[in-house]
Write an enzyme that holds these catalytic residues in place. Sequence first.
Site, PDB file in Angstrom:
ATOM      1  N   LYS A 181      14.039 -14.956  -9.432  1.00  0.00           N
ATOM      2  CA  LYS A 181      13.624 -14.100 -10.411  1.00  0.00           C
ATOM      3  C   LYS A 181      12.795 -14.596 -11.411  1.00  0.00           C
ATOM      4  O   LYS A 181      12.008 -13.770 -11.580  1.00  0.00           O
ATOM      5  CB  LYS A 181      15.154 -13.490 -11.257  1.00  0.00           C
TER       6      LYS A 181
ATOM      7  N   LYS B 210       6.685  -4.315  -3.981  1.00  0.00           N
ATOM      8  CA  LYS B 210       8.193  -4.101  -3.635  1.00  0.00           C
ATOM      9  C   LYS B 210       8.825  -4.271  -2.157  1.00  0.00           C
ATOM     10  O   LYS B 210       9.760  -4.727  -1.789  1.00  0.00           O
ATOM     11  CB  LYS B 210       8.386  -2.540  -4.253  1.00  0.00           C
TER      12      LYS B 210
ATOM     13  N   GLU C 266      18.719 -17.295  -6.202  1.00  0.00           N
ATOM     14  CA  GLU C 266      18.217 -15.939  -6.781  1.00  0.00           C
ATOM     15  C   GLU C 266      17.818 -15.972  -8.285  1.00  0.00           C
ATOM     16  O   GLU C 266      16.873 -15.472  -8.471  1.00  0.00           O
ATOM     17  CB  GLU C 266      19.469 -14.992  -6.620  1.00  0.00           C
TER      18      GLU C 266
ATOM     19  N   HIS D 267      19.033 -35.660  -5.080  1.00  0.00           N
ATOM     20  CA  HIS D 267      18.313 -36.098  -3.945  1.00  0.00           C
ATOM     21  C   HIS D 267      16.932 -35.701  -3.969  1.00  0.00           C
ATOM     22  O   HIS D 267      16.200 -35.456  -2.819  1.00  0.00           O
ATOM     23  CB  HIS D 267      18.963 -35.865  -2.527  1.00  0.00           C
TER      24      HIS D 267
ATOM     25  N   ASN E   5      -2.140   2.779   5.585  1.00  0.00           N
ATOM     26  CA  ASN E   5      -1.025   1.584   5.131  1.00  0.00           C
ATOM     27  C   ASN E   5      -0.721   0.943   6.417  1.00  0.00           C
ATOM     28  O   ASN E   5      -0.256   1.320   7.357  1.00  0.00           O
ATOM     29  CB  ASN E   5       0.238   2.319   4.601  1.00  0.00           C
ATOM     30  N   GLY E   6      -0.615  -0.652   6.151  1.00  0.00           N
ATOM     31  CA  GLY E   6      -0.473  -1.412   7.455  1.00  0.00           C
ATOM     32  C   GLY E   6      -1.452  -2.343   7.720  1.00  0.00           C
ATOM     33  O   GLY E   6      -2.529  -2.557   6.967  1.00  0.00           O
TER      34      GLY E   6
ATOM     35  N   GLU F  65       9.263 -14.702  -9.790  1.00  0.00           N
ATOM     36  CA  GLU F  65       8.715 -13.726  -9.744  1.00  0.00           C
ATOM     37  C   GLU F  65       8.236 -13.009 -10.658  1.00  0.00           C
ATOM     38  O   GLU F  65       6.875 -12.417 -10.723  1.00  0.00           O
ATOM     39  CB  GLU F  65       9.661 -12.413  -8.982  1.00  0.00           C
TER      40      GLU F  65
ATOM     41  N   CYS G 151       1.004  -1.331  -0.070  1.00  0.00           N
ATOM     42  CA  CYS G 151       0.189  -0.239  -0.169  1.00  0.00           C
ATOM     43  C   CYS G 151       0.915   1.300   0.047  1.00  0.00           C
ATOM     44  O   CYS G 151       1.919   1.307   0.587  1.00  0.00           O
ATOM     45  CB  CYS G 151      -0.698   0.050   1.408  1.00  0.00           C
TER      46      CYS G 151
ATOM     47  N   ARG H 101       5.376  -0.350  -5.472  1.00  0.00           N
ATOM     48  CA  ARG H 101       5.341  -1.099  -4.507  1.00  0.00           C
ATOM     49  C   ARG H 101       4.514  -2.282  -4.269  1.00  0.00           C
ATOM     50  O   ARG H 101       4.317  -3.258  -3.585  1.00  0.00           O
ATOM     51  CB  ARG H 101       4.833  -0.181  -3.412  1.00  0.00           C
TER      52      ARG H 101
ATOM     53  N   TRP I 106      -2.969  -2.897  -1.507  1.00  0.00           N
ATOM     54  CA  TRP I 106      -2.488  -4.250  -1.610  1.00  0.00           C
ATOM     55  C   TRP I 106      -3.330  -5.003  -0.504  1.00  0.00           C
ATOM     56  O   TRP I 106      -3.153  -4.947   0.488  1.00  0.00           O
ATOM     57  CB  TRP I 106      -1.031  -4.342  -1.589  1.00  0.00           C
TER      58      TRP I 106
END
Length: 622
Positions: free
Chosen positions: A499, A617, A495, A518, A101-102, A502, A2, A27, A75
């Site tokens: 990527k 973000k 990573e 394994h 926001n929160g 995402e 948010c 964000r 969000w």
Amino acid sequence: MCGIVGYVGPRVAQDFLVEGLRRLEYRGYDSAGTATLNGNNELNITKSVGRIATLAQEIAADPCESGIGIGHTRWATHGAATQSNAHPHIGGENILAMAHNGVIENFAELRSQLKQKGYQFQSETDTEVVAHLIASYIEPKLKEAGDGEVSPKVAVVAIKEAISQLRGTFGLAIIFEKWPDSIFAARLGSPLVIGVGDGEHFLASDAQPLVGFTDRIVYLADNQVAILKADSLEVSHRDSGVVAHDVMQLDVESNQVDLGEYDHYMLKEIFEQPEALRNTMRGRLNEDNATAVFGGLNLSSQDLLKVKRIVFTACGTSWHSSLFGEYLMEEIAQIPVEVEYASELRYRNPPMDESTLLFAITQSGETADTLGALREMKRKGHQTLAICNVVGSSIAQEADGGIYLHAGPEIGVASTKAYSSQCLALVLLALYFGRLRHLSYGKGREMIENIKGLPTLVEQALKTNDEVKRIAKKYVDCNNFLYLGRHYNFPTALEGALKLKEISYIHAEGYPAAEMKHGPIALVDEKTPSVFVMPHGFIYEKVMSNLEEIKARGGPVIAIAAEGDKRIAEVADDVIYIPPTASYLQPIVSGIPLQLLSYHIAVLRGCDVDKPRNLAKSVTVE
Ligand code: G6P
């Protein structure tokens, strides 16, 4: 996550609100809205589901010329992404509009108390509870005053009473019909930045919307409440009166937040990496003493010599750089390191004594889990340091000291340049701790020489872009990928897989190359490519054996290999050659083609690279 914006001054507020919300798009959000006051000082609210462009169209169809307003990108946490759940929300009998926001943890009990008092709810959000709660403290006073004057201090007192009852986190922006020249703001845990202009004030969740409007900013601290008017700013504390506020200089240029020649921020930021790395190392290499220099650790060499163990805590991509940091610190500085997911560390109770040093590693400095873990460790009396990109962010402020990355603003949701800069900062840290202990002068000098050459090697690695694009086209329809690497390149593999996941929504797993047999080897078939990160080094032969195991089972192989490696071309289906360097810097170079691969696959699949679905973000909720 948010985002909040606000404006009061001579401009048309909606113009800033829309521009500010666009700059907060990175964000992550699923709906948006604005509230302004019209010529009769009545609330005027516009909300829409989806992109800011849709909201902007709705605003353009029915504009409001007022010089005061607030805006929000939501969000979803409590309640689906619908128009009625979008912010701003109305409080009481239309007396206020509020953006939040929160997360309010005790919203359910507050909601039922307010319902009993007769408040009606239009949404499923936790935010609307706060809007009505504040209204419940003010409405009796407004009724008492009738048409008479009421001081805005009444609103401040009401906001303070209301926030004292909240459990959770919040950044709040509120406008009232009664006080048409003021925006009220309050925060606990969720960031709010106030921009100080000439005869105008701005409000935002981070500094991005303010760039180009003003370079003077005030970070609101936890439990502070502010009244923003065009020509004044007053900040007070929830439990006391007015407090002084520091005006700081914002050092971001407007061209740093423009796309320039690039189609996406992610691509721009991938190509900014040589510069970001130069900025991360600038002033931090001391050749005379063969060590690194940090101005902000706020701990003496004597203090650091007493450190027996380090804990890195982080989330997402920053967790991957932390894992790389563990390998580095143990190998180069011989200090035992643990890497903890911040969300786990916070609620675990691992034994830690006073010789344990905590590093929170974070691009944004606002990730709620990382902030929570840092606070818990501080509460236990540990020294806490941060490795952080965003100057003045909550974690940067709350840590006892730390290292700024100076990578510049990162707007693409998928972290690229901040990741590389984190990795470099950790190499510098390992050099510094190593030189405090047993690392020789000669080895330190050698590391410095290698580090100085890194940006040029990254420039060369960026030249693989066309080749990577060709390979991306070949594999674009695959729905599963494995990323495999060993030693320093195991975190690189993790990573690389993250990527791809995402931004192209393809299932990808990162694994230690040998551990693959394994379990993940069962996934291997002709449609499941394995990306091997295998530059030269003592582990090369071992990784080659792992590669053969995949080939023997019909799996296609894409190899990231060192220039000059002729053998790899004979076994891998596709090879991306990168310049070789010291093993402890190689992951930063190897990471470049992996970033490019995920970027091109996502573009080819038509994905929204900079705003991937469901992601944010900066995740400011637990
Ligand atoms: C979110 C972002 C990731 C990021 C993670 C940690 O999940 O989408 O890209 O790595 O948060 O963020 P931080 O700002 O703490 O590094």
